[in-house]
Enzyme design. Structure first.
Site, PDB file in Angstrom:
ATOM      1  N   HIS A  18       0.947  -1.184  -0.002  1.00 26.62           N
ATOM      2  CA  HIS A  18      -0.012   0.108   0.084  1.00 26.62           C
ATOM      3  C   HIS A  18       0.879   1.177   0.098  1.00 26.62           C
ATOM      4  O   HIS A  18       1.501   1.651   1.036  1.00 26.62           O
ATOM      5  CB  HIS A  18      -0.969  -0.122   1.150  1.00 26.62           C
ATOM      6  CG  HIS A  18      -1.881   0.985   1.181  1.00 26.62           C
ATOM      7  ND1 HIS A  18      -3.315   0.927   1.442  1.00 26.62           N
ATOM      8  CD2 HIS A  18      -1.685   2.429   1.218  1.00 26.62           C
ATOM      9  CE1 HIS A  18      -3.937   1.931   1.092  1.00 26.62           C
ATOM     10  NE2 HIS A  18      -3.094   3.105   1.010  1.00 26.62           N
ATOM     11  N   HIS A  20       1.474   5.215  -1.712  1.00 24.42           N
ATOM     12  CA  HIS A  20       1.357   6.450  -2.492  1.00 24.42           C
ATOM     13  C   HIS A  20       2.784   7.138  -3.270  1.00 24.42           C
ATOM     14  O   HIS A  20       3.473   7.289  -2.268  1.00 24.42           O
ATOM     15  CB  HIS A  20       0.569   7.307  -1.655  1.00 24.42           C
ATOM     16  CG  HIS A  20      -0.885   6.923  -1.193  1.00 24.42           C
ATOM     17  ND1 HIS A  20      -1.869   7.437  -1.553  1.00 24.42           N
ATOM     18  CD2 HIS A  20      -1.227   6.550   0.052  1.00 24.42           C
ATOM     19  CE1 HIS A  20      -3.043   6.916  -1.112  1.00 24.42           C
ATOM     20  NE2 HIS A  20      -2.372   6.289   0.059  1.00 24.42           N
ATOM     21  N   LEU A  21       2.616   7.247  -4.280  1.00 22.78           N
ATOM     22  CA  LEU A  21       3.824   7.960  -4.924  1.00 22.78           C
ATOM     23  C   LEU A  21       3.724   9.401  -5.635  1.00 22.78           C
ATOM     24  O   LEU A  21       4.493   9.971  -6.080  1.00 22.78           O
ATOM     25  CB  LEU A  21       4.524   6.974  -6.045  1.00 22.78           C
ATOM     26  CG  LEU A  21       5.119   5.843  -5.652  1.00 22.78           C
ATOM     27  CD1 LEU A  21       5.454   4.727  -6.630  1.00 22.78           C
ATOM     28  CD2 LEU A  21       6.306   6.103  -4.686  1.00 22.78           C
ATOM     29  N   ARG A  22       2.361   9.782  -5.588  1.00 24.23           N
ATOM     30  CA  ARG A  22       1.944  10.881  -6.244  1.00 24.23           C
ATOM     31  C   ARG A  22       2.399  10.801  -7.812  1.00 24.23           C
ATOM     32  O   ARG A  22       2.644   9.946  -8.397  1.00 24.23           O
ATOM     33  CB  ARG A  22       2.512  12.211  -5.729  1.00 24.23           C
ATOM     34  CG  ARG A  22       2.411  12.211  -4.049  1.00 24.23           C
ATOM     35  CD  ARG A  22       0.700  12.084  -3.744  1.00 24.23           C
ATOM     36  NE  ARG A  22       0.707  12.074  -2.521  1.00 24.23           N
ATOM     37  CZ  ARG A  22      -0.271  11.737  -1.666  1.00 24.23           C
ATOM     38  NH1 ARG A  22      -1.321  11.120  -2.419  1.00 24.23           N
ATOM     39  NH2 ARG A  22      -0.434  11.683  -0.470  1.00 24.23           N
ATOM     40  N   ASN A  46      -5.131   7.317  -6.462  1.00 23.84           N
ATOM     41  CA  ASN A  46      -5.600   8.398  -6.211  1.00 23.84           C
ATOM     42  C   ASN A  46      -4.906   9.767  -6.714  1.00 23.84           C
ATOM     43  O   ASN A  46      -4.833  10.591  -5.802  1.00 23.84           O
ATOM     44  CB  ASN A  46      -6.138   8.387  -4.872  1.00 23.84           C
ATOM     45  CG  ASN A  46      -5.041   8.484  -3.727  1.00 23.84           C
ATOM     46  OD1 ASN A  46      -4.069   7.778  -4.131  1.00 23.84           O
ATOM     47  ND2 ASN A  46      -5.235   9.151  -2.460  1.00 23.84           N
ATOM     48  N   LYS A 108      -9.268  -0.222  -6.142  1.00 22.80           N
ATOM     49  CA  LYS A 108      -9.134   0.381  -5.109  1.00 22.80           C
ATOM     50  C   LYS A 108     -10.424   1.032  -4.987  1.00 22.80           C
ATOM     51  O   LYS A 108     -10.933   1.862  -5.561  1.00 22.80           O
ATOM     52  CB  LYS A 108      -8.073   1.336  -4.926  1.00 22.80           C
ATOM     53  CG  LYS A 108      -8.069   2.093  -3.506  1.00 22.80           C
ATOM     54  CD  LYS A 108      -7.814   1.018  -2.399  1.00 22.80           C
ATOM     55  CE  LYS A 108      -7.919   1.754  -0.777  1.00 22.80           C
ATOM     56  NZ  LYS A 108      -6.449   2.518  -0.664  1.00 22.80           N
ATOM     57  N   HIS A 146     -10.410   1.058   1.289  1.00 22.05           N
ATOM     58  CA  HIS A 146     -10.437   2.035   2.260  1.00 22.05           C
ATOM     59  C   HIS A 146     -11.657   1.987   3.282  1.00 22.05           C
ATOM     60  O   HIS A 146     -12.662   2.269   2.940  1.00 22.05           O
ATOM     61  CB  HIS A 146     -10.390   3.286   1.801  1.00 22.05           C
ATOM     62  CG  HIS A 146     -10.050   4.606   2.882  1.00 22.05           C
ATOM     63  ND1 HIS A 146      -8.760   5.050   2.960  1.00 22.05           N
ATOM     64  CD2 HIS A 146     -10.773   4.861   3.839  1.00 22.05           C
ATOM     65  CE1 HIS A 146      -9.062   5.977   3.965  1.00 22.05           C
ATOM     66  NE2 HIS A 146     -10.142   5.968   4.400  1.00 22.05           N
ATOM     67  N   HIS A 184      -4.875  -0.654   5.864  1.00 18.93           N
ATOM     68  CA  HIS A 184      -4.695   0.306   6.801  1.00 18.93           C
ATOM     69  C   HIS A 184      -5.540   0.104   8.075  1.00 18.93           C
ATOM     70  O   HIS A 184      -6.129   0.836   8.673  1.00 18.93           O
ATOM     71  CB  HIS A 184      -4.362   1.515   6.448  1.00 18.93           C
ATOM     72  CG  HIS A 184      -4.961   2.167   5.385  1.00 18.93           C
ATOM     73  ND1 HIS A 184      -6.622   2.215   5.911  1.00 18.93           N
ATOM     74  CD2 HIS A 184      -4.948   3.114   4.447  1.00 18.93           C
ATOM     75  CE1 HIS A 184      -7.237   2.994   4.729  1.00 18.93           C
ATOM     76  NE2 HIS A 184      -6.285   3.214   4.009  1.00 18.93           N
ATOM     77  N   LEU A 229      -5.338   9.579   7.817  1.00 18.67           N
ATOM     78  CA  LEU A 229      -6.726   8.807   7.674  1.00 18.67           C
ATOM     79  C   LEU A 229      -6.324   7.277   6.958  1.00 18.67           C
ATOM     80  O   LEU A 229      -5.749   7.223   6.112  1.00 18.67           O
ATOM     81  CB  LEU A 229      -7.652   9.661   6.726  1.00 18.67           C
ATOM     82  CG  LEU A 229      -7.944  10.959   7.160  1.00 18.67           C
ATOM     83  CD1 LEU A 229      -8.797  11.797   6.382  1.00 18.67           C
ATOM     84  CD2 LEU A 229      -8.757  10.781   8.494  1.00 18.67           C
ATOM     85  N   ASP A 257       1.362   2.517   3.491  1.00 21.49           N
ATOM     86  CA  ASP A 257       0.321   3.738   3.494  1.00 21.49           C
ATOM     87  C   ASP A 257       0.918   5.173   3.384  1.00 21.49           C
ATOM     88  O   ASP A 257       0.574   6.085   3.594  1.00 21.49           O
ATOM     89  CB  ASP A 257      -0.708   3.877   4.411  1.00 21.49           C
ATOM     90  CG  ASP A 257      -1.860   4.895   3.924  1.00 21.49           C
ATOM     91  OD1 ASP A 257      -2.107   5.058   2.762  1.00 21.49           O
ATOM     92  OD2 ASP A 257      -2.699   5.264   4.894  1.00 21.49           O
ATOM     93  N   HIS A 261       3.378  14.730   1.484  1.00 19.90           N
ATOM     94  CA  HIS A 261       2.646  15.889   1.492  1.00 19.90           C
ATOM     95  C   HIS A 261       3.734  17.000   1.858  1.00 19.90           C
ATOM     96  O   HIS A 261       4.514  16.701   2.511  1.00 19.90           O
ATOM     97  CB  HIS A 261       1.503  16.122   2.391  1.00 19.90           C
ATOM     98  CG  HIS A 261       0.260  15.307   2.074  1.00 19.90           C
ATOM     99  ND1 HIS A 261      -0.536  15.512   1.069  1.00 19.90           N
ATOM    100  CD2 HIS A 261      -0.251  14.297   2.742  1.00 19.90           C
ATOM    101  CE1 HIS A 261      -1.462  14.711   1.104  1.00 19.90           C
ATOM    102  NE2 HIS A 261      -1.316  13.660   1.930  1.00 19.90           N
ATOM    103  N   ALA A 273      -4.042  14.833   5.401  1.00 20.09           N
ATOM    104  CA  ALA A 273      -3.702  13.580   5.963  1.00 20.09           C
ATOM    105  C   ALA A 273      -2.723  12.884   5.324  1.00 20.09           C
ATOM    106  O   ALA A 273      -2.708  12.329   4.172  1.00 20.09           O
ATOM    107  CB  ALA A 273      -5.233  13.102   6.228  1.00 20.09           C
TER     108      ALA A 273
END
Length: 354
Positions: A18, A20-22, A46, A108, A146, A184, A229, A257, A261, A273
């Site tokens: 899980h 996030h790489l943007r 996302n 997802k 989620h 998560h 979150l 996760d 940011h 978050a």
């Protein structure tokens, strides 16, 4: 796995299930951190706009590997496992197309409004996504969930437990053969449900939810870099997550996760978050497992249970953790700004040899 001792621990190379790489400059800033420790990672879809088609997923995969090359990493040593973002309009045909691509490994579910960039998410899972869910069940592709309700009448600390009753149990009754990963998890209720439920179900657990309870957000003032979150919960829930992760059950595996940011967007009147852990994920997990007296269970959680559930081969390489002080940086470069990693400024007892 080498026998745990006071000096080092060698495990099969782990995966992050899980992540996030943007995109763009942010992607280039963070992708090498994951590739240093993990052989594979499930990539969250996302983005803005979200990754809703196979074509978009394959294009994003190409950008990830190119960003890793630009960052000085070895694209041949890291495999991004792509996902699609489920919407009310996702078709069965798109699910089959994704499966046939050989590069998309899951879909997802974001309940609309649940977290970062989830405004395009699902509004009625069983009412509007039944055909897509049938296709997933037929393909054997996991649905990554989620697990929070977004009803404004529900307290933010109760949203996962309510999700189990309102969404997860009806979903499992309607599609009992569907592979589901409860992402998560943060509560005793979530851990116990995954432990006891029938059918193909698993859960990922983050380092922050194993190491901290909700007091961390407020010690000495509001600490936005501990805000994520689903939000950190009571100590009772943290202990339940540690018990689940260290139990040896194949239903629980590693998913950071990690969510980068910019510092300014975290330290903001309406802060984002997400906790950034890709830099030092295995150091954090080793800290949590050692605190529980279960270092011998780390390899299964980090390296075996995930690929076994997804039906993928286990990695053949290794990762060594050394018992050496690792000082978590106060901040990291992040495009033309900075980001603050989880536990910034703290000293951890383990360092990954990479």
């Amino acid at each position: 796995m080498s026998t745990p001792n006071t000096n080092q621990l060698t495990i099969t190379r782990p995966d992050d299930w899980h992540l996030h790489l943007r995109d763009g400059a942010a992607l280039e800033a963070v992708v090498a951190d994951t590739a240093r420790q993990f052989a594979r990672a499930i990539i969250m879809p996302n983005l803005r706009p979200p990754v809703t088609t196979t074509e978009q997923a394959l294009a994003y995969r190409g950008r990830i590997l190119e960003a890793l090359r630009k960052a000085g990493g070895n694209p041949g040593a890291f495999t991004p496992l792509m996902t699609l973002y489920l919407t009310d309009n996702t078709s069965a045909e798109e699910i089959f197309r994704a499966h046939e691509s050989g590069q998309v490994y899951a879909v997802k579910l974001y309940p609309a409004g649940a977290t970062t960039n989830s405004d395009a998410g699902v509004t009625d899972l069983l009412g509007k996504c039944a055909k897509a869910l049938e296709a997933l069940e037929k393909c054997g592709m996991p649905l990554l969930v989620h697990g929070e309700v977004t009803d404004p009448a529900i307290d933010v600390f109760d949203r996962e437990a309510i999700f189990v009753e309102r969404v997860m149990k009806p979903l499992r009754r309607a599609f009992p053969a569907l592979k589901v990963v409860f992402e998560h998890i943060t509560t005793k209720e979530g851990a116990e449900y995954v432990r006891d439920a029938e059918g193909p179900i698993a859960a990922t657990i983050t380092p922050q939810h194993m190491l901290y309870n909700r007091n961390a957000i407020f010690q000495g003032g509001v600490r936005p870099h501990f805000y994520c979150l689903p939000i950190l919960k009571r100590e009772t829930h943290r202990l339940a997550l540690v018990e689940a992760a260290t139990s040896g059950s194949p239903r629980f595996f590693l998913g950071t996760d990690s969510a980068p940011h910019a510092r300014g967007l975290k330290e903001h009147a309406c802060g984002c978050a997400g906790c950034y852990t890709a830099l030092h994920a295995m150091e954090l997990y080793a800290t949590a497992f050692e605190a529980a007296g279960k270092l011998d269970k780390l390899e299964g959680f980090a390296s075996f249970h995930g690929p076994d559930f997804y039906g993928l081969p286990r990695n053949t390489g290794t990762l060594t953790l050394l018992r050496e002080t690792y000082q978590v940086p106060d901040e990291l470069e992040f495009g033309n700004t900075t980001l603050v990693p989880l536990a910034a400024g703290e000293a951890l007892a383990w360092r990954a040899k990479v």
